[in-house]
Design a protein around this motif. Structure first.
Motif, short mmCIF file in Angstrom:
data_model
loop_
_atom_site.label_atom_id
_atom_site.label_comp_id
_atom_site.label_asym_id
_atom_site.label_seq_id
_atom_site.Cartn_x
_atom_site.Cartn_y
_atom_site.Cartn_z
N GLY A 73 1.24 -1.44 -0.03
CA GLY A 73 0.37 0.00 0.00
C GLY A 73 0.66 1.27 -0.42
N THR A 74 -0.23 2.17 -0.06
CA THR A 74 1.16 3.39 0.11
C THR A 74 1.15 4.60 1.14
N ASP A 165 12.44 0.55 3.70
CA ASP A 165 10.76 0.53 4.06
C ASP A 165 10.13 1.89 3.73
N TYR A 166 10.98 1.96 2.24
CA TYR A 166 10.68 2.86 0.66
C TYR A 166 9.23 2.29 0.47
N TYR A 167 9.51 1.10 -0.05
CA TYR A 167 8.24 0.34 -0.86
C TYR A 167 7.18 0.60 -0.65
N GLY A 187 14.35 -9.66 -5.62
CA GLY A 187 13.39 -8.82 -5.61
C GLY A 187 12.84 -7.38 -5.86
N GLY A 188 11.41 -7.16 -5.67
CA GLY A 188 11.60 -5.35 -6.11
C GLY A 188 10.03 -4.99 -5.81
N GLY A 189 9.75 -4.02 -6.10
CA GLY A 189 8.80 -3.39 -6.06
C GLY A 189 8.95 -1.86 -5.83
N ARG A 190 7.43 -1.23 -6.18
CA ARG A 190 7.53 0.22 -6.34
C ARG A 190 7.77 1.06 -4.75
N TYR A 191 8.50 2.17 -5.67
CA TYR A 191 9.07 3.45 -4.63
C TYR A 191 8.90 4.70 -4.98
N ASP A 192 7.54 4.52 -4.84
CA ASP A 192 6.78 6.43 -5.18
C ASP A 192 7.44 7.39 -4.88
N ASP A 202 9.00 15.05 -7.24
CA ASP A 202 7.45 13.72 -7.29
C ASP A 202 7.29 13.04 -7.88
N THR A 203 7.99 12.11 -7.78
CA THR A 203 8.72 11.03 -8.64
C THR A 203 8.23 8.94 -9.02
N PRO A 204 6.75 8.60 -9.45
CA PRO A 204 6.58 7.20 -8.78
C PRO A 204 7.54 6.38 -9.62
N ALA A 205 7.85 5.16 -9.81
CA ALA A 205 9.39 4.13 -10.31
C ALA A 205 9.21 3.34 -9.21
N ILE A 206 9.12 2.11 -10.00
CA ILE A 206 9.73 0.57 -9.97
C ILE A 206 10.45 -0.04 -10.34
N GLY A 207 11.40 -0.70 -9.34
CA GLY A 207 12.56 -1.14 -9.96
C GLY A 207 12.73 -3.07 -9.48
#
Length: 320
Positions: A73-74, A165-167, A187-192, A202-207
């Motif tokens: 979640g956010t 914690d930034y995911y 592994g990975g995930g979003r770090y918006d 303010d830049t959404p991103a995933i990696g």
């Protein structure tokens, strides 16, 4: 890069260092490869990164991948979930060590990433999927729908939170085989919120990222793969080194070559060629100035080959 507009797709590789106790498959220095998609919150990017990861492992020969997926979640979802989760953790009483409880009061989600407590205890805790706001739940549904449309197999893991914690929203890990804790490949995930937290816009991103050493160790049959040695050139007597090096250079066009200039006896060098499973041993003897001995170790046949036709002989032998 935020001035370039659109989505920036990047990849990197290089050495990394962790201040940690070395253990199997986990080293203080390791090499990491990663991919990032920066500039959009669209769930399609989540699916694209996961598909890219699965396809890359497929190219390396992995066929039984276990892709695990969750949404953390956010911040709005996590804020209300943290309160519920911490209450449940504190309700476990003596089952949680005091020092661990102090850590979880800072970030209770980390209990799901902890090796201190088993799955049975974690199953007694509330899940973040039950506390996602509508936008976060919709985003996760879109990711799953896209992966299914792409034919990417995955399993939902409600206890997956990742260690940083930034995911935000989508997190995933890829496992291989039944190797216990060492079966994780990447592994990975979003770090918006991370780029803004570091001072950017303010830049959404995933990696995603993967440790190359772990991948090499887990590759199917990787530990047994070894380039076969085709030619072993033995030098017997002095003054043959230059000619032997010339032959080695010619023969490398037809296969791998090892040149022995140790000065050992002919018998010892031939024994070494056999131990290395060379297919052909070529003996240059200072007492034989015009020919070499061509020992086919596979068929146990020997021939005398003139120096000036050695390349042609090797070409015929290789079928080139």
């Amino acid at each position: 890069m935020h001035r370039w507009g659109g989505i920036q797709r990047l990849w990197y590789q290089g050495p990394m260092f962790r201040y940690d106790r070395p253990q199997a498959g986990r080293y203080r220095q390791f090499h990491q490869v990663g991919a990032e998609a920066i500039g959009s919150a669209n769930a399609a990017l989540d699916a694209e990164i996961i598909q890219l990861t699965v396809d890359a492992f497929g190219e390396l020969g992995f066929s039984d991948l276990d892709v695990r997926l969750n949404s953390v979640g956010t911040e709005i979802s996590r804020a209300r979930y943290r309160a519920v989760l911490l209450t449940a953790i504190e309700g476990l009483g003596a089952e949680i060590a005091p020092e661990a409880l102090a850590r979880y009061r800072q970030n209770p989600l980390r209990i799901f990433d902890s090796k201190e407590y088993g799955a049975a205890l974690k199953r007694r805790l509330p899940l973040i999927s039950e506390h996602l706001i509508d936008d976060d739940r919709d985003h996760f549904l879109q990711v799953k729908d896209l992966l299914q449309a792409l034919g990417v197999k995955f399993a939902e893991d409600p206890h997956l939170v990742r260690g940083l914690d930034y995911y935000t929203r989508t997190v995933f890990e890829v496992y291989h085989g039944a190797q216990g804790a060492q079966s994780a490949l990447c592994g990975g995930g979003r770090y918006d919120g991370l780029i803004a937290e570091c001072g950017g816009p303010d830049t959404p991103a995933i990696g995603m990222s993967a440790g190359l050493e772990r991948i090499v160790e887990a590759m199917p049959g990787g530990e047994e793969k070894e380039m076969p040695l085709k030619y072993y050139i033995a030098c017997v007597g002095q003054g043959m080194e230059a000619r032997a090096m010339q032959f080695a250079r010619v023969l490398r066009a037809f296969g791998s070559v090892e040149l022995d200039v140790s000065g050992r006896s002919k018998k010892t060098q031939l024994e070494a060629a056999s131990k290395k499973h060379a297919r052909v041993a070529i003996v240059l003897d200072a007492s034989e100035l015009d020919t070499v001995a061509w020992h086919d170790l596979a068929s146990r046949k020997e021939a005398r080959v003139a120096f000036d036709v050695l390349e042609a002989h090797a070409r015929r032998d290789a079928g080139a």
